[in-house]
Write a protein that holds these residues in place. Structure first.
Motif, PDB file in Angstrom:
ATOM      1  N   ASN A 125       8.554 -27.930 -67.232  1.00 57.68           N
ATOM      2  CA  ASN A 125       7.894 -27.699 -65.872  1.00 57.68           C
ATOM      3  C   ASN A 125       6.566 -27.343 -66.193  1.00 57.68           C
ATOM      4  N   THR A 126       5.953 -27.494 -67.318  1.00 59.68           N
ATOM      5  CA  THR A 126       4.539 -27.069 -67.421  1.00 59.68           C
ATOM      6  C   THR A 126       3.609 -28.307 -67.161  1.00 59.68           C
ATOM      7  N   ASN A 127       2.326 -27.923 -66.892  1.00 66.05           N
ATOM      8  CA  ASN A 127       1.443 -29.144 -66.754  1.00 66.05           C
ATOM      9  C   ASN A 127       1.105 -29.796 -67.880  1.00 66.05           C
ATOM     10  N   GLU A 128       1.201 -29.107 -69.092  1.00 62.74           N
ATOM     11  CA  GLU A 128       0.662 -29.631 -70.192  1.00 62.74           C
ATOM     12  C   GLU A 128       1.931 -30.708 -70.487  1.00 62.74           C
ATOM     13  N   PHE A 129       3.068 -30.324 -70.223  1.00 59.72           N
ATOM     14  CA  PHE A 129       4.155 -31.508 -70.429  1.00 59.72           C
ATOM     15  C   PHE A 129       4.157 -32.827 -69.534  1.00 59.72           C
ATOM     16  N   GLY A 183      -8.839 -43.098 -73.549  1.00 58.44           N
ATOM     17  CA  GLY A 183      -9.212 -41.934 -72.720  1.00 58.44           C
ATOM     18  C   GLY A 183      -8.062 -41.016 -72.445  1.00 58.44           C
ATOM     19  N   CYS A 184      -6.615 -41.726 -71.965  1.00 57.33           N
ATOM     20  CA  CYS A 184      -5.669 -41.067 -71.911  1.00 57.33           C
ATOM     21  C   CYS A 184      -4.882 -40.391 -73.331  1.00 57.33           C
ATOM     22  N   THR A 198      -4.408 -33.831 -77.327  1.00 56.07           N
ATOM     23  CA  THR A 198      -4.758 -32.350 -77.037  1.00 56.07           C
ATOM     24  C   THR A 198      -3.707 -31.785 -76.498  1.00 56.07           C
ATOM     25  N   GLY A 199      -3.134 -31.907 -75.345  1.00 61.04           N
ATOM     26  CA  GLY A 199      -1.742 -31.430 -74.620  1.00 61.04           C
ATOM     27  C   GLY A 199      -0.719 -31.406 -75.555  1.00 61.04           C
TER      28      GLY A 199
END
Length: 262
Positions: A235-239, A74-75, A81-82
């Motif tokens: 600072n991005t959510n993807e990272f 799952g993770c 994808t990120g």
């Protein structure tokens, strides 16, 4: 003299169904414990017997295996994808530069689907085999006896489990690679933040070049990020999500190795 319940039932029956022929009744002893008059074990004894046949080691290993595989699949799927999104937006703006990497990541996601399905079935089979070897064989053949078929099946599962354990050890090492990469990027961002108070050392000179990891070609543009741009990436959510999900996926792979080793 104390009249027991069976004697009361016999008296009631004699009072309701009187006949001319005399009846003789013998004293019925009172019930003790959880044993019925027919000699059948009570509920407590049945529960103890059932609990004694549960393969607790196999049960714990199966739960740990399911948890580890679920975390890894799952993770890992979401983190991959990120990662593609971060590369496309900040390190490789040309689609042809990371086309091979996108195909490899998509293939890895399909492999993750297969791993999840296979280990779901394999864990159930191992748990069933554990119940068979601990309860059914002891019940039918005695404590230290088994059949030739049972020995062959158990040996095959033991061999296959250890082979899968070695394979998952390689998966565990492979899953640590993206954790190392994201940790280097995160630590570089922390260095840039700490240098903001020191004007003598500009943060623009501190960069991270993704091309040195070999995941994108050397002619990819821009291929690296420096200073404030790199700090914005961190600072991005993807990272943030990808970094922590890769850590959890690596931990799940480690838990699967422990479960298969048990």
């Amino acid at each position: 003299m104390v009249i027991t319940r069976p004697e009361m039932e016999i008296g009631r029956y004699h009072w309701m169904y009187r006949s001319s022929r005399p009846h003789r009744y013998h004293h019925v002893p009172a019930l003790r414990g959880n044993i019925s008059p027919l000699g059948i074990q009570g509920c407590f004894e049945c529960c103890i017997k059932c609990l004694g046949g549960v393969p607790y080691a196999s049960l714990v290993a199966t739960i740990l295996c399911f948890s580890g595989v679920a975390l890894f699949c799952g993770c890992g799927h979401v983190a991959l994808t990120g990662t593609v999104s971060i590369l496309e937006q900040h390190f490789s703006t040309t689609a042809s530069d990371h086309a091979l990497l996108s195909e490899v990541i998509q293939l890895m996601q399909y492999v993750i689907y297969g791993i999840a399905s296979f280990f779901f079935l394999y864990g159930i089979i191992l748990l069933a085999e554990g119940f068979y070897t601990t309860s059914a064989v002891k019940e039918l053949h005695g404590e230290f006896k088994t059949t030739a078929c049972g020995r062959c099946i158990s040996g095959m599962f033991v061999f296959l489990t250890y082979v899968l354990g070695v394979a998952w050890l390689g998966v565990f090492g492979f899953s640590a690679v993206p954790v190392f990469m994201f940790y280097n990027i995160w630590s570089t961002c922390e260095v840039i933040k700490s240098l903001q108070t020191n004007v003598t050392v500009p943060g623009d000179q501190i960069c991270v070049d993704i091309r040195q990891y070999g995941i994108i070609p050397w002619n990819a543009v821009p291929g690296k990020a420096c200073g404030p741009i790199l700090e914005n990436i961190c600072n991005t959510n993807e990272f943030y999500m990808s970094y922590h999900l890769f850590i959890v996926a690596c931990a799940g792979a480690g838990a699967t190795v422990i479960a298969l080793a048990d």
